[in-house]
Design a protein around this motif. Sequence first.
Motif, PDB file in Angstrom:
ATOM      1  N   PRO A 731       1.086  -1.558   0.136  1.00 38.13           N
ATOM      2  CA  PRO A 731      -0.241  -0.182  -0.149  1.00 38.13           C
ATOM      3  C   PRO A 731       0.720   1.243   0.071  1.00 38.13           C
ATOM      4  O   PRO A 731       1.969   1.544   0.811  1.00 38.13           O
ATOM      5  CB  PRO A 731      -0.819  -0.122   1.232  1.00 38.13           C
ATOM      6  N   ALA A 732       0.574   2.490  -0.531  1.00 37.27           N
ATOM      7  CA  ALA A 732       1.288   3.497  -1.096  1.00 37.27           C
ATOM      8  C   ALA A 732       0.351   4.644   0.323  1.00 37.27           C
ATOM      9  O   ALA A 732      -0.020   5.622  -1.095  1.00 37.27           O
ATOM     10  CB  ALA A 732       1.789   3.941  -2.231  1.00 37.27           C
ATOM     11  N   ARG A 733       0.441   4.127   1.040  1.00 40.13           N
ATOM     12  CA  ARG A 733      -0.675   5.348   1.420  1.00 40.13           C
ATOM     13  C   ARG A 733       0.659   7.121   2.125  1.00 40.13           C
ATOM     14  O   ARG A 733       2.085   5.535   2.444  1.00 40.13           O
ATOM     15  CB  ARG A 733      -1.003   4.644   3.312  1.00 40.13           C
ATOM     16  N   PRO A 734      -0.213   7.934   2.194  1.00 39.56           N
ATOM     17  CA  PRO A 734       0.767   9.207   2.250  1.00 39.56           C
ATOM     18  C   PRO A 734       1.740   8.779   3.810  1.00 39.56           C
ATOM     19  O   PRO A 734       1.234   8.514   4.373  1.00 39.56           O
ATOM     20  CB  PRO A 734      -0.198  10.033   1.844  1.00 39.56           C
ATOM     21  N   PHE A 735       2.651   9.571   3.570  1.00 38.71           N
ATOM     22  CA  PHE A 735       3.551   9.953   5.015  1.00 38.71           C
ATOM     23  C   PHE A 735       2.499  10.685   6.066  1.00 38.71           C
ATOM     24  O   PHE A 735       1.573  11.731   5.703  1.00 38.71           O
ATOM     25  CB  PHE A 735       4.849  10.524   4.641  1.00 38.71           C
ATOM     26  N   GLY A 736       2.444  10.057   7.091  1.00 43.05           N
ATOM     27  CA  GLY A 736       2.286  10.882   8.255  1.00 43.05           C
ATOM     28  C   GLY A 736       0.851  10.546   8.387  1.00 43.05           C
ATOM     29  O   GLY A 736       0.058  11.106   9.554  1.00 43.05           O
ATOM     30  N   ALA A 737       0.167   9.893   7.570  1.00 43.64           N
ATOM     31  CA  ALA A 737      -1.510   9.249   7.837  1.00 43.64           C
ATOM     32  C   ALA A 737      -1.720   7.818   8.690  1.00 43.64           C
ATOM     33  O   ALA A 737      -0.585   7.182   9.388  1.00 43.64           O
ATOM     34  CB  ALA A 737      -1.768   8.481   6.515  1.00 43.64           C
ATOM     35  N   PRO A 738      -2.801   8.959   9.006  1.00 46.05           N
ATOM     36  CA  PRO A 738      -3.392   7.787  10.850  1.00 46.05           C
ATOM     37  C   PRO A 738      -3.335   6.330  10.706  1.00 46.05           C
ATOM     38  O   PRO A 738      -2.598   4.944  11.382  1.00 46.05           O
ATOM     39  CB  PRO A 738      -4.671   7.843  11.106  1.00 46.05           C
ATOM     40  N   ASP A 739      -3.267   5.548   9.381  1.00 44.90           N
ATOM     41  CA  ASP A 739      -3.665   4.045   9.366  1.00 44.90           C
ATOM     42  C   ASP A 739      -2.463   3.608   8.255  1.00 44.90           C
ATOM     43  O   ASP A 739      -1.550   2.660   7.678  1.00 44.90           O
ATOM     44  CB  ASP A 739      -4.555   3.598   8.463  1.00 44.90           C
ATOM     45  N   ALA A 740      -1.387   4.488   8.057  1.00 42.13           N
ATOM     46  CA  ALA A 740       0.019   4.544   7.554  1.00 42.13           C
ATOM     47  C   ALA A 740       0.777   3.095   7.310  1.00 42.13           C
ATOM     48  O   ALA A 740       1.406   3.107   8.855  1.00 42.13           O
ATOM     49  CB  ALA A 740       0.844   5.570   7.172  1.00 42.13           C
ATOM     50  N   ASP A 741       1.101   2.115   6.524  1.00 42.82           N
ATOM     51  CA  ASP A 741       1.824   1.120   6.381  1.00 42.82           C
ATOM     52  C   ASP A 741       3.171   1.503   6.719  1.00 42.82           C
ATOM     53  O   ASP A 741       3.744   2.272   6.045  1.00 42.82           O
ATOM     54  CB  ASP A 741       1.740   0.238   5.451  1.00 42.82           C
ATOM     55  N   ASP A 742       3.617   1.180   7.582  1.00 41.12           N
ATOM     56  CA  ASP A 742       5.074   1.388   7.720  1.00 41.12           C
ATOM     57  C   ASP A 742       6.578   0.531   7.678  1.00 41.12           C
ATOM     58  O   ASP A 742       5.167  -1.238   7.054  1.00 41.12           O
ATOM     59  CB  ASP A 742       5.468   1.421   9.386  1.00 41.12           C
ATOM     60  N   VAL A 743       7.682   0.039   7.700  1.00 44.35           N
ATOM     61  CA  VAL A 743       8.377  -1.184   7.322  1.00 44.35           C
ATOM     62  C   VAL A 743       7.572  -1.982   8.536  1.00 44.35           C
ATOM     63  O   VAL A 743       7.514  -2.556   9.619  1.00 44.35           O
ATOM     64  CB  VAL A 743       9.297  -0.216   7.883  1.00 44.35           C
ATOM     65  N   GLY A 744       7.394  -3.568   7.949  1.00 45.45           N
ATOM     66  CA  GLY A 744       7.145  -4.291   8.203  1.00 45.45           C
ATOM     67  C   GLY A 744       5.561  -4.637   8.911  1.00 45.45           C
ATOM     68  O   GLY A 744       5.398  -5.502   9.580  1.00 45.45           O
TER      69      GLY A 744
END
Length: 892
Positions: A731-744
């Motif tokens: 998922p290319a969720r925007p940086f800083g979004a509440p549901d953004a996917d991080d590494v792992g």
Amino acid sequence: MTIKFLSWRRSDIVSRSQEQAGRLGRQLTLVLDNIGDAAPARQNQARVLFPAASDVVALKPGAIRHLAPKPNTPDAETTKFVHVDFTEPDLPWRYTPKPSLPGQGGLAPWMVLLVGTNDDLQTGGGFVTKVTEDVLKTHRLDHSHRWAHVQNEDGVMISRLLSPQRLVALRDHVAAIVPAFTAAGEPMWSSDGQRNFDVLPALFSWTFQAGEEGDFETLATALRLRSASGLGVATLNYRRPVANVDVSLTLGGAITSLASHPDQPDEVRAAREDLDVLNNRLKDTAPGDDPSAELREIMQLPDYGGLWCENTTAVQWAKSMNDDPRHRGVAGLGLWMGVVEQEALMDAAVKQAGALQDVSQRVSHLAAGLDAAKRLWRRRRPESAELQLRVCGPAMGRMLAEGGGTVLDRVTSADSTLDSALFSSAAQRLLRNGTARARFAGGRIDRTAFLKAANRAPARIAKTPAGLPHVDGVAEGFGERPLEEALGLPEMDRRLEDILRKFAGRPVDLEHVRAFNEALKDAFDRDCSELITFFDDFLPLEGEPARVVFDREMMLEGFAQCLGGALPEGMSSEGLESALPWPEEPDRRRPIDVSRLAEAVNILIDPTQPQPPALSRVGSTITGVDITTLAPPEAPIGLDFPTWTLLNRHEREWLLPGATTIPPNSIVSLQTNPSFVDAFMVGINTQFLSEMRWRNLPAPRVSTPLRMFWGYVNHETDSRDPDIKPIGDWPARPFGAPDADDVGDLSHQHVEAGDATGRQDLVIAFRTALFRRYPSTLVYLVHPLPGDDLDTLLKATPDFAEPPGGRWQRRYLGPIFFGQMEPDLVFFAFDIPPSKLDEYWLVLDEPPSELRFRNDKGMDWSTSAQFANETIDEPTRVAIDGAELEAQALQP
């Protein structure tokens, strides 16, 4: 299986013998009676001597049933006795020069098994060429009755000799079977090792090598639970004096501890802010003489994720990958592994690229063939069903019908008017225009008419011979209806024929008689009990039940009585039979509905349907490629390669930081680290794709050729599962979004549906020689049921079949992955959340082995049967409470 041990066994004639001059013998009475002679029989006494131990020079090969350890074994267990099994249960005591006394607890065997190192015991030419006094002292002949016994296993009896010698670890050994008594019946040596022989025969001998000290039981019981404090965690120092940044960050390896890592928010923020500045793109300054020249970008840090994201600063996981020194460091580790192993990886990629070219060609041919077939189908397919079958009919022989067989067999069966030859290639050639038959037919053959004629119902057989009057003609002369019509026979004939076909050949018993009568009642709406009286003639008296055989004349008479009570005046049963439409052997063939048949065949062939058969057949073997387009397919390279092996080969400390500090005989509970796997796979794919493009291999920008880190084995598909999804699908969720996917993040992982925990799996690591010496050891987890105690766990047979409730209802869990970091350092991964370890037990099962006897349980037993019962080796199973594993792993 029941095993019982006996101390010794001897035949009755030997048991009742007496010792004489070093051997057993007895007085026998000989009777001489000349048959037919009146003289009385004469008797005499004869002394019979049996062979002695010194008379035996060798053992036949068939006498020996089994040797333990086997000849040339490289790693014999030091805790087990060496033994030899004999086929005949009395062989070890057969030549003992001592009588068997009633109630005697032990009888010394006439041969013993000597064992020693090759420095202490040597054989050659059928003799013992060297034996030390220590070996003879160990094998005291006054104790030899303890080392031989009889085994009775469900009625199968064998004998066995054991050696009391303990093996010396990692030394070559010699085992020899030698006689225990001299020709005079004296022991070959005394208890203090003094020899009574000049030459010691070796009846049989073999060599082997002892392994390391201990066995499965001793190695398993030596295991200890260890704390995971400091394991799986490394320290990353980020220093840039020019920016006044100097922080130490905690970084987990591919396998890390169960304890959570410290957050370190201030240190992480300082490092990320500084890296964010370093990641900014810089351009060269313009030359002074040409201010309008285009500025060149300065080569900077790798932009991880740039191959799959348009703007890595706008996507949460990509920005974290580049701004967090921990993730960037792991990604750089993956990039470095791609550089170090680029030749091996590229060799595999080149081989696959060649295979992909072949696949591409075949898929292109399939697409072209399907397109041509669709055009021909629309333009050239005949309109009539008969002509459609002429074109597609020959394929019916390759179409499977429901219930077995082929469509051609079904439509040309005994009940059909069609013949299979109509759809043969010979028939197609015969009906072509231009043949001699076609010229005589006017130049063309009407193939539609030909199939209709072949499909015509059979002609009715004449009711009476030509020239003779028929009852229907007589009825017509008197203005009456035909007899068939008056009696309603045509329809009744069909019904009756169906009933007869149903019951013909079935057993004649009361149940079928009643069923037959009920069928007639249902068909004709009247009682036809008179019609079934013929069953009486076929009721069986004994043996196999009779089978229904319908008598035509009897059937007609009964049927006429059932319908009208009597035959018409002047008409016999033969006359009624001629009035009925039954030939001597009724022709039951019926025409085939050609339109429906053509429609069914077309469905199976039609290339214009959304999923034509050829597309389904080829598509079932190919995934990830569009096989319907005429454009050349692009099949990205994807290697089935677990990349953790590269890390283990070159940077083992990053696989499990602190692994070298684990002491011997340890068990440690750990877990996998999805964040490490994500970052590593991004780095190695970045390097691999760049190298592929450099070598002109097909490498689409958004492909992910390496998706396996661990390469978990899926036992249902018998193949490896990837660890991550294609990076382009993250998922290319925007940086800083509440549901953004991080590494792992779980969305990056290739996991089974319903697995809410992701690949943060439990890992149990062992540092022990157990798995090196016993590689078939079974390791699994058990989820105990309410009321289960330790004794139940140790005796129950594990069942790894998935229960009806699904994988989360499993009681026994085998590992999904096994890895070996060092010869004595192995780990097993289990697909359960590490936080639920306290709900399970860890179990180790000893691999199945042959029957052996332990030498660490003492030797002072009164009889050899008791000695065998007390020293027999039982399979070892070790169970460890998961709660203890977890608690010990979390200790600081």
